[in-house]
Design a protein around this motif. Structure first.
Motif, short mmCIF file in Angstrom:
data_model
loop_
_atom_site.label_atom_id
_atom_site.label_comp_id
_atom_site.label_asym_id
_atom_site.label_seq_id
_atom_site.Cartn_x
_atom_site.Cartn_y
_atom_site.Cartn_z
N VAL A 1 12.60 13.63 8.11
CA VAL A 1 11.66 12.97 7.11
C VAL A 1 10.97 11.67 7.16
O VAL A 1 9.83 11.96 7.21
N LEU A 2 11.72 10.76 7.45
CA LEU A 2 10.94 9.36 7.67
C LEU A 2 10.00 9.58 9.01
O LEU A 2 8.78 9.09 8.68
N PRO A 3 10.28 10.11 10.14
CA PRO A 3 9.23 10.14 11.05
C PRO A 3 8.10 11.05 10.84
O PRO A 3 6.95 10.62 11.02
N ALA A 4 8.25 12.00 9.89
CA ALA A 4 7.32 12.93 9.70
C ALA A 4 6.28 12.06 8.52
O ALA A 4 5.10 12.16 8.80
N ALA A 5 6.94 11.38 7.85
CA ALA A 5 6.14 10.62 6.73
C ALA A 5 5.42 9.57 7.56
O ALA A 5 4.28 9.36 7.15
N GLN A 6 5.99 8.89 8.27
CA GLN A 6 5.13 7.83 9.01
C GLN A 6 4.06 8.30 9.97
O GLN A 6 3.04 7.75 10.00
N HIS A 7 4.22 9.40 10.52
CA HIS A 7 3.33 10.16 11.49
C HIS A 7 2.14 10.45 10.56
O HIS A 7 0.91 10.40 10.84
N HIS A 8 2.24 10.95 9.17
CA HIS A 8 1.34 11.51 8.66
C HIS A 8 0.78 10.53 7.52
O HIS A 8 -0.03 10.87 6.72
N GLY A 9 1.16 9.24 7.48
CA GLY A 9 0.75 8.06 6.34
C GLY A 9 1.28 8.56 4.94
O GLY A 9 0.47 8.28 4.39
N GLN B 1 0.86 -1.17 -0.09
CA GLN B 1 0.00 0.10 0.00
C GLN B 1 0.90 1.10 0.02
O GLN B 1 1.81 1.21 0.91
N LEU B 2 0.58 2.49 -0.64
CA LEU B 2 1.31 3.58 -0.72
C LEU B 2 0.72 4.36 0.12
O LEU B 2 -0.43 5.11 0.01
N GLY B 3 1.44 4.55 1.31
CA GLY B 3 0.89 5.54 2.39
C GLY B 3 -0.26 4.98 2.98
O GLY B 3 -0.94 3.79 2.67
N ALA B 4 -1.14 6.08 3.36
CA ALA B 4 -2.55 5.70 3.88
C ALA B 4 -3.41 5.92 2.66
O ALA B 4 -4.34 6.73 2.75
N SER B 5 -3.16 5.22 1.79
CA SER B 5 -4.10 5.24 0.28
C SER B 5 -4.48 3.95 0.06
O SER B 5 -4.09 2.79 0.51
N TYR C 1 11.54 16.78 -0.19
CA TYR C 1 11.20 17.66 0.87
C TYR C 1 11.99 17.47 2.03
O TYR C 1 12.12 16.32 2.64
N SER C 2 12.08 18.54 3.08
CA SER C 2 12.90 18.22 4.24
C SER C 2 11.56 17.79 5.13
O SER C 2 10.55 17.99 4.89
N GLY C 3 11.76 17.59 6.42
CA GLY C 3 10.98 17.14 7.25
C GLY C 3 9.88 18.12 7.47
O GLY C 3 8.86 17.82 7.61
N TRP C 4 10.25 19.43 7.90
CA TRP C 4 9.32 20.43 8.19
C TRP C 4 8.48 20.67 7.03
O TRP C 4 7.26 21.06 7.08
N GLN C 5 8.95 20.68 5.82
CA GLN C 5 8.34 20.97 4.66
C GLN C 5 7.37 19.95 4.20
O GLN C 5 6.29 20.31 3.83
N LEU C 6 7.67 18.60 4.57
CA LEU C 6 6.68 17.52 4.28
C LEU C 6 5.62 17.49 5.34
O LEU C 6 4.51 17.45 4.95
N ALA C 7 5.80 18.05 6.63
CA ALA C 7 4.66 18.02 7.59
C ALA C 7 3.78 19.22 7.25
O ALA C 7 2.71 19.02 7.47
#
Length: 321
Positions: free
Chosen positions: A188-196, A5-9, A153-159
Motif C-alpha cells: 500500500v505505501l509504495p503504491a500511495a507514494q508512486h501515485h502521489g 501537503q495532502l498527497g499531490a494536491s 484499500y489494499s495495494g492493488w485496489q489503491l493502484a
C-alpha cells in the motif's frame, strides 16, 4: 502545529488529525467540544469522522460545534461513506445511489454545504469501480466535495482506483499504521507514494497498546476493558507487541517523554505519512498526544524502533534481488 501537503494536491492539513470514532458513544458532546477546542488551539486543522460513527451521532456532534465554537473555515472536515448502516438499498455500499445518499446524510448531520475530504471507507467488490468513481466525480463537480480519498484499500485496489480514467484524483488513503501494524509497507505505501497519495494512519498508537498502559493488566477505564472495544485492542496484545512496547518505553525514558509521544512521532515521520489520526477518550489523552509535536526522534532511536518492529518482506516486494 506544522502543516503538510495532502498527497499531490494543494490541500494542506495539520500533521496530526483528530479522530472522532468514539464521539456519541464513549465521548459525549461536552467532552467532544473540549477536545475540538484543545486541538484547534494547538494549531490542528484536520478533523476526521464517518457517517457510521455512533450511528451518525459523531457527525451530528461535530456539526453542532462548527460555527459557534470553532469557525467552519478553520477546519479541514473529513468524513467517509460505504460502511453499511442498515438493510435498505441505499444504506451502505459503494453504489452510486448509496454513496450520494450517504453524502447528503453527512452534509445534513454536519450542517455544512461541503465536505473538504470525502473518503470511501472500504472496497466494495459487488460494485464496478467505474460506478463508484463516477459518484465521487459527481460529488466533486457538484461542489459538495472538495477532495476525495479512500480507506482500507489494499495495494492493488489503491493502484487501480488511482489509475482508472475518471475526472477525480484521489489525494489520500486512510490505513491502520503503527509500530505494531506495519503491513502497509509491503504494497500500500509504495503504491500511495508512486501515485502521489498521502497516507493518513488510523490507530497510530496500536489501538492504545503502545501507550504502555496494558503492560501489567487491563485498566478498568481503558478500551481494553470495554465490551465494545476489548476484541479490537486484544489483537495487538501479543508477545511481539510486548517487545515493541518495551522498546518504546525505554526510548521514552531516555528522551524524558511519554511512550505515547514516541510512538506517535515514529509514525508521523514515516515516508509517505501526512497526518496520523488520534482518537482520544478525553481531553487529557488528547493533550498527551499533542506533546508529540515537540518531539523529533533521534536517528539512533528511530533505527532501534525500526528494527524491533520490522516485518518480513521478500518476493514480490523485493524483486529483483
Amino acid at each position: 502545529m506544522e502543516n503538510r501537503q495532502l498527497g499531490a494536491s494543494g490541500l494542506r492539513v495539520s500533521r496530526m488529525g483528530l479522530g472522532t470514532m468514539s464521539w456519541g458513544t464513549g465521548t459525549d458532546a461536552e467532552e467532544a467540544a473540549s477536545q475540538l477546542v484543545a486541538f484547534v488551539d494547538a494549531g490542528g486543522t484536520l478533523v476526521d469522522t464517518a457517517d457510521v460513527y455512533g450511528d451518525g451521532e459523531a457527525e451530528r456532534i461535530l456539526g453542532s460545534l462548527l460555527g459557534d465554537l470553532v469557525p467552519r473555515t478553520d477546519i479541514v472536515l473529513a468524513t467517509k461513506a460505504v460502511a453499511r448502516s442498515g438493510d435498505g438499498p441505499f444504506s451502505g455500499g459503494a453504489s452510486r445511489g448509496a454513496l450520494l445518499n450517504a453524502l447528503d446524510g453527512s452534509l445534513r448531520r454536519l450542517g455544512t454545504g461541503h465536505i473538504d475530504l470525502w473518503q470511501l471507507h472500504a472496497w466494495d467488490s459487488s460494485v464496478p469501480l467505474e460506478e463508484t468513481l463516477s459518484a465521487v466525480e459527481y460529488a466533486v463537480t457538484s461542489g459538495k466535495v472538495r477532495y476525495a480519498g479512500v480507506a482500507n484499500y489494499s495495494g492493488w485496489q489503491l493502484a487501480t482506483a488511482a489509475t482508472l480514467p475518471s475526472g477525480v484524483r484521489l489525494v489520500s488513503t486512510q490505513m491502520e499504521y503503527s509500530l505494531l501494524q506495519r503491513g502497509i509497507e509491503r504494497e500500500v505505501l509504495p503504491a500511495a507514494q508512486h501515485h502521489g497519495i498521502g497516507v493518513l494512519p488510523w490507530a497510530p498508537l496500536g489501538r492504545g497498546v503502545l501507550t504502555g498502559k496494558y503492560r501489567t493488566g487491563t485498566p478498568a477505564d481503558s478500551r481494553g476493558a470495554s465490551p465494545a472495544y476489548a476484541g479490537y485492542v486484544e489483537q495487538h496484545r501479543t508477545e511481539r507487541a510486548a517487545r515493541i512496547v518495551q522498546a518504546v518505553v525505554t526510548a521514552a525514558d531516555g528522551l524524558g517523554t511519554s511512550p505515547l509521544a514516541v510512538a506517535l512521532a515514529w509514525v508521523r515521520d514515516r515516508p509517505g505519512v501526512v497526518a496520523p489520526l488520534v482518537g482520544a477518550r478525553d481531553t487529557g489523552q488528547l493533550t498527551g498526544s499533542l506533546i508529540a509535536e515537540e518531539i523529533t526522534l533521534p536517528p539512533a532511536i528511530r533505527s532501534a524502533l525500526d528494527d524491533v518492529s520490522s516485518i518480513e518482506t521478500g518476493y514480490p516486494e523485493r524483486w529483483p534481488h
